[in-house]
Design an enzyme around this catalytic site. Structure first.
Site, PDB file in Angstrom:
ATOM      1  CE  LYS A   6      -1.409  -1.115  -0.463  1.00 46.99           C
ATOM      2  NZ  LYS A   6      -2.617  -0.433   0.048  1.00 46.99           N
TER       3      LYS A   6
HETATM    4  C1  LIG Z   1      -2.803  -0.025   1.332  1.00 44.10           C
HETATM    5  C2  LIG Z   1      -3.845   0.993   1.598  1.00 44.10           C
HETATM    6  C3  LIG Z   1      -3.844   1.756   2.789  1.00 44.10           C
HETATM    7  C4  LIG Z   1      -2.842   1.539   3.903  1.00 44.10           C
HETATM    8  O1  LIG Z   1      -1.539   1.906   3.528  1.00 44.10           O
HETATM    9  P1  LIG Z   1      -0.284   1.407   4.389  1.00 44.10           P
HETATM   10  O2  LIG Z   1       0.882   1.817   3.577  1.00 44.10           O
HETATM   11  O3  LIG Z   1      -0.433  -0.078   4.466  1.00 44.10           O
HETATM   12  O4  LIG Z   1      -0.340   2.051   5.710  1.00 44.10           O
HETATM   13  C5  LIG Z   1      -4.828   2.714   2.957  1.00 44.10           C
HETATM   14  N1  LIG Z   1      -5.776   2.913   2.027  1.00 44.10           N
HETATM   15  C6  LIG Z   1      -5.820   2.195   0.867  1.00 44.10           C
HETATM   16  C7  LIG Z   1      -6.922   2.448  -0.088  1.00 44.10           C
HETATM   17  C8  LIG Z   1      -4.857   1.222   0.611  1.00 44.10           C
HETATM   18  O5  LIG Z   1      -4.906   0.520  -0.520  1.00 44.10           O
END
Ligand SMILES: *Cc1c(COP(=O)(O)O)cnc(C)c1O
Length: 475
Positions: free
Chosen positions: A113
């Site tokens: 993120k």
């Molecule tokens: C948010 C997240 C995901 C999932 O991503 P999406 O965009 O919600 O599909 C997978 N792995 C980690 C470590 C995350 O923080």
């Protein structure tokens, strides 16, 4: 470039106007009016670019209301080796023959993120300064999103963050990542309740248009278009790293929850990046796997949403999914509206299994899917450690597990690494009985002084608290 709603609202908007928006006025999601196409000449030119320069080229196709020199400077100050701890920003490493991992988790909070949130922080600061405005970001987190937002917004002029998390329910490491921030503009609200209570408070506040306007409240959740477009960049970067020419095809396997990460892959593919297949990997919360296997999209209730060892994928519905469905059914906004605002709201599911458009999901758009369970996760972490002496985190393990199921010898498979194992040490210990490595700057963060406020799970109390802080700052 203009953005439109998936549900047909007549307004067309520019990127800076939707920077802070969640949903469109009709409850739909913003999507670009058309996808800009890349050709071979562009790919040739982009192949040798650094990550920030590549980001600038791609983002300029989507953002034309920021002067190019400014956008270029924003990209250059976002994607630096100081922030991402590596020159390549998203290095790709080989796990085994034909199977690669694209590292999206070298940013400040060690999860993917950061890739988008760091850019969003800089875009917001720029735009707020331009408008002479300020913004109070309200969010709810069970871990990764909140800390990525706080680390992206800390110390930014004109921005405050109020981040709610369920009191005492995050891992010690995740809690330390947020609560140890001493920046004046970061406010951690530990809510006496579970994550859903925090989310309910965000919803209640979002529904209070008057309070929102008076206190300049905004959100930076996963449906934010600017976050999505920032993620498109690493699909190109990873493609360039495993291919020699632009005619090669690659597959991507993406650990998925809200369909944000893999939706950026869909956008990259629509732009003409030679992606053969986009493989959606879910955990036990298999809303998306069910859809891509059967055509049935069925939102889960709270009781059917499992707490798993890949917790950042524990979702009851996939918030970004409407963007893909809109494309899949030929960009028919009326139909999108009747699926998401009609059927889904009324009966909790829609079923496209016998709709000809559903065959497009695989045939035209390249989607495949699979599901990985706790046992698969442990097994994949172990197996990867034994085969390649690399430790992968539980989310990435879900990706690797499903990638192996779908991988074909002639096409390189890229698994997106969405977090570093140190964030989920408990599961690593369970799988391997060893401690994951910890990047040096995280040594002892659990012992740092913590800054947070405990509040009851009550929207009224939270809004009063926010109002008080905002008014005090206004003098
Ligand atoms: C948010 C997240 C995901 C999932 O991503 P999406 O965009 O919600 O599909 C997978 N792995 C980690 C470590 C995350 O923080």
């Amino acid at each position: 470039m203009y953005y439109i709603s998936t549900r047909g609202h007549p307004e067309r908007r520019k990127l800076c106007e939707i920077l802070l928006e969640g949903l469109a006025p009709d409850g739909g999601l913003y999507v670009p009016e058309t996808y800009p196409l890349v050709d071979d000449a562009m790919l040739d030119r982009w192949r040798g670019l650094s990550y920030p320069d590549l980001a600038f080229e791609i983002l300029s196709l989507y953002i034309d209301d920021i002067p190019p020199a400014d956008l270029k400077a924003i990209c250059a100050s976002t994607y630096t080796p100081e922030v991402f701890r590596t020159d390549r920003i998203v290095p790709v490493r080989a796990l085994e023959t034909g199977l690669h991992v694209a590292e999206l988790s070298n940013g400040p909070t060690l999860a993917f993120k950061d890739m988008a949130m760091q850019l969003l922080g800089n875009l917001l600061e720029y735009e707020l300064a331009r408008q002479g405005e300020e913004l109070n970001i309200l969010g709810a987190t069970s871990g990764d999103t909140g800390s990525a937002a706080e680390h992206a917004m800390r110390g930014k002029t004109g921005i405050r963050v109020f981040m709610m998390s369920p009191h005492g329910r995050m891992s010690a490491f995740q809690q330390a990542q947020m609560f140890s921030l001493q920046d004046e503009n970061i406010h951690n609200l530990a809510i006496e309740g579970v994550f859903d209570d925090c989310q309910d408070i965000v919803k209640a506040v979002s529904g209070d248009a008057d309070f929102k306007r008076r206190h300049r409240i905004g959100t930076v959740n996963s449906i934010n278009w600017a976050r999505l477009v920032a993620q498109v960049v690493y699909y190109f970067s990873a493609f360039f790293q495993v291919t020699e020419e632009n005619s090669s095809k690659v597959d991507f396997a993406v650990p998925s929850g809200n369909f944000g990460n893999v939706c950026a892959g869909h956008v990259a593919r629509m732009m003409g990046l030679p992606i053969s297949r986009l493989i959606v990997a879910t955990n036990e919360n298999d809303v998306l796997d069910e859809f891509f296997r059967t055509g049935l999209y069925r939102v889960r209730g709270r009781a059917d949403t499992h707490e798993t060892s890949s917790p950042s994928m524990d979702i009851s519905k996939a918030s970004n999914f409407e963007r893909f469905v809109f494309d899949m059914i030929g960009r028919d906004a009326g139909r999108t509206s009747s699926l998401f605002d009609g059927q889904l709201r009324e009966q909790g599911f829609f079923n496209l299994s016998s709709d000809p458009a559903f065959a497009n999901a695989a045939d035209r758009f390249g989607f495949r899917s699979g599901k990985s369970t706790h046992a698969d996760r442990l097994e994949t972490i172990r197996d990867t450690w034994q085969r390649s002496s690399t430790l992968i985190d539980p989310h990435t393990a879900d990706g690797v597990k499903v990638a192996r199921k779908h991988s074909v010898p002639e096409t390189p498979m890229l698994v997106l690494e969405t977090a570093l194992p140190v964030k989920f040490a408990g599961t690593i210990r369970e799988a391997l009985d060893r401690e994951p490595d910890r990047p040096r700057q995280f040594d002892g963060i659990e012992d740092l002084p913590k800054r947070f406020k405990v509040l009851p799970a009550d929207a009224q109390t939270v809004t009063s608290y926010i109002a008080e802080i905002v008014q005090r700052a206004a003098g």
